[in-house]
Every structure is written in C-alpha cells, then in structure tokens.
Design a protein around this motif. Sequence first.
Motif, PDB file in Angstrom:
ATOM      1  N   SER A 191       0.879   4.071  -2.998  1.00  0.00           N
ATOM      2  CA  SER A 191       0.516   5.456  -2.697  1.00  0.00           C
ATOM      3  C   SER A 191       1.677   6.407  -2.960  1.00  0.00           C
ATOM      4  CB  SER A 191       0.065   5.572  -1.244  1.00  0.00           C
ATOM      5  OG  SER A 191      -1.087   4.789  -0.999  1.00  0.00           O
ATOM      6  N   GLN A 204       1.931   7.050  -6.685  1.00  0.00           N
ATOM      7  CA  GLN A 204       0.913   8.005  -7.126  1.00  0.00           C
ATOM      8  C   GLN A 204       1.278   9.418  -6.696  1.00  0.00           C
ATOM      9  OE1 GLN A 204      -2.886   6.694  -5.698  1.00  0.00           O
ATOM     10  NE2 GLN A 204      -2.782   4.729  -6.747  1.00  0.00           N
ATOM     11  N   GLY A 205       1.746   9.568  -5.455  1.00  0.00           N
ATOM     12  CA  GLY A 205       2.139  10.889  -4.980  1.00  0.00           C
ATOM     13  C   GLY A 205       3.299  11.455  -5.771  1.00  0.00           C
ATOM     14  N   ASN A 230       1.229   8.655   4.824  1.00  0.00           N
ATOM     15  CA  ASN A 230      -0.204   8.629   5.108  1.00  0.00           C
ATOM     16  C   ASN A 230      -0.769   7.220   4.926  1.00  0.00           C
ATOM     17  OD1 ASN A 230      -3.181   8.888   4.515  1.00  0.00           O
ATOM     18  ND2 ASN A 230      -2.733  11.023   4.975  1.00  0.00           N
ATOM     19  N   ALA A 231      -0.398   6.573   3.820  1.00  0.00           N
ATOM     20  CA  ALA A 231      -0.896   5.228   3.548  1.00  0.00           C
ATOM     21  C   ALA A 231      -0.367   4.217   4.564  1.00  0.00           C
ATOM     22  CB  ALA A 231      -0.497   4.806   2.136  1.00  0.00           C
ATOM     23  N   THR A 274      -2.796   2.104   7.026  1.00  0.00           N
ATOM     24  CA  THR A 274      -2.840   0.647   6.910  1.00  0.00           C
ATOM     25  C   THR A 274      -2.604  -0.026   8.259  1.00  0.00           C
ATOM     26  OG1 THR A 274      -2.032   0.787   4.635  1.00  0.00           O
ATOM     27  CG2 THR A 274      -1.841  -1.336   5.739  1.00  0.00           C
ATOM     28  N   THR A 277       2.308  11.081   0.742  1.00  0.00           N
ATOM     29  CA  THR A 277       1.273  10.068   0.495  1.00  0.00           C
ATOM     30  C   THR A 277       1.691   8.696   1.015  1.00  0.00           C
ATOM     31  OG1 THR A 277       2.188   9.734  -1.733  1.00  0.00           O
ATOM     32  CG2 THR A 277       0.365  11.284  -1.514  1.00  0.00           C
ATOM     33  N   GLY A 278       2.998   8.385   0.937  1.00  0.00           N
ATOM     34  CA  GLY A 278       3.454   7.093   1.431  1.00  0.00           C
ATOM     35  C   GLY A 278       3.305   6.958   2.930  1.00  0.00           C
ATOM     36  N   VAL A 337       0.823  -1.205   0.000  1.00  0.00           N
ATOM     37  CA  VAL A 337       0.000   0.000   0.000  1.00  0.00           C
ATOM     38  C   VAL A 337       0.859   1.258   0.000  1.00  0.00           C
ATOM     39  CG1 VAL A 337      -1.715   1.300   1.297  1.00  0.00           C
ATOM     40  CG2 VAL A 337      -1.925  -1.175   1.114  1.00  0.00           C
ATOM     41  N   THR A 338       1.920   1.239   0.794  1.00  0.00           N
ATOM     42  CA  THR A 338       2.801   2.408   0.859  1.00  0.00           C
ATOM     43  C   THR A 338       3.478   2.667  -0.481  1.00  0.00           C
ATOM     44  OG1 THR A 338       3.212   2.001   3.212  1.00  0.00           O
ATOM     45  CG2 THR A 338       4.763   3.433   2.050  1.00  0.00           C
ATOM     46  N   SER A 390       1.709  12.538   7.872  1.00  0.00           N
ATOM     47  CA  SER A 390       2.113  12.955   6.523  1.00  0.00           C
ATOM     48  C   SER A 390       2.463  14.437   6.496  1.00  0.00           C
ATOM     49  CB  SER A 390       0.995  12.663   5.525  1.00  0.00           C
ATOM     50  OG  SER A 390      -0.187  13.397   5.845  1.00  0.00           O
TER      51      SER A 390
END
Length: 256
Positions: free
Chosen positions: A55, A58-59, A117-118, A122, A114-115, A51-52, A143
């Motif tokens: 994310s 994407q960020g 935060n994810a 999680t 974003t990483g 997940v990290t 984050s």
Amino acid sequence: MEGGKAQGVVMVQSVPQQNLMEQLQVKYKELEKGFKTWLAKQSLPVETAVVTAGSAAQGALVGGMLGTLSKDFTTLPPPPPPPNLDPQAMASLKQPQVLSGGPLIQARNFALMTGVNAAISTVMKRFRGKEDLETSVVAAFGSGAVFSLASGIGGPNPVTNVLTAGLSFALIQGCMFKLGQTFYPSPAEDMNYIKARSMLYNLGLQKYEKNFKKGILTDNTLPLLTDSALRDAKIPPGPRLLILDHVQRNPGLRKQ
C-alpha cells in the motif's frame, strides 16, 4: 452481400478477443485469491508488513505523480504577509506551499498515509475477523493523523491539527464506506467460483456459470463433481461430459 460477409468476419474475429479478455480477468482474480489465501496463512507481523509495504508503494507512486503534475510553488518567493497578521492566519497561508512540496515530498506523504491505513486495517481485521465501518473509520483516522504530521497541515497547534485531520479523514472514509455498501455491494460469493468460472470459460460453457451458483457448486466442490450433481444443476449431458473430463485431466482441480 460482400458487406454482410465482411460484417460476419468481424463478428467472428471479435468473439475470441472478447473471450481472451474474460479469461485474463478470471486468471487475475484466481491469482488474487491465491495470494490472499497465502497471505491469510501468514503470521500477523508478516501479513501486516506485506500489506503495508504494498500500500505504501502504491501511495508513493500516486503521490509522486501528483507532485510531478502539480506546480511546485515552493520555488516561488512567498508574497509579503500583511501587517499584524496572527500566527493562525500565517499558517493557513503557508498550507498550499506545504501541500505542493514536489514529487518526493508528495510521495512520502502519500506513502505514509496509505501505509498506516493498510497497517491499521490489517491488524483490526485479523483481531476482529471482519472488515466493517469501524475498521475503516479507525484506519482513516490514523492515516489522517499521520498525514497531518508529515505534511504540516493546519495551524500552530499540532495536537489540534492531528485531531482535525484524523476526524476529517474518518468522516470522509465512513461516508464512502457506507455509499460503497449501498451502491456497490461486494460480490463476496463470486470469490468461491473463481476456478469454476475459469474452467467454464476455457470450455466455452460460461453460460452455465449461473447453474453452478444456483447449485452452490463452488471451487471446493470441483474434486467431488459427479454426473448426478451436474444433472441436478440442470446442465445438459454434453456439457456435463466436458466438465467431468476437464476436472479429471487437471490435477489442480482434483485437489481439495
């Protein structure tokens, strides 16, 4: 008459295209549910890493695009500061230059934001078993703190900068979470009807999706479907035969 025929042809051609888009959306949701189901079965380190990484990627993409579109002021010579300017004001003047550090710096900053935060979300969801306001706020604070350290936002005191950025991110995320719950409630129950919805669209029986939901005929009940169960859901005999035949012909629907 010719205009009416032409209009009729256009209408006939537009229906399959619309059904194709709907089937693609259903297929995407089915794949998404399958991925989430697989991910939920993994260990906490594996789930957090996957997940990290997703994310953060994407960020980084978003940050790189913003850095490319925005003008890089760091290439310009900074204006001379006024005399007797205190360090706090000097730092505030340098903030725009830090925030416009080009695509690579923006990609790094957004990837970290974003990483983190994810990752926090999680871990908290795994231990607490739910995603709620507290999880969202804590993840946003983390984050924001990391983004502050990476981008250099704020004055000369890094502790104050971290706390200010973290609290600001948490406040904004908390407000967005509550607004989202109010105006866009999550259709969690729809995730239980992905296979059923896909089957009905493939058969051209999408109008009976509401019957499945009223009868709580979820994806887990598809292998157990009987004529009487479909009749109790007020589905006519013809569609019932098509549905039962489709389930029997598809091994993936017969598995519980």
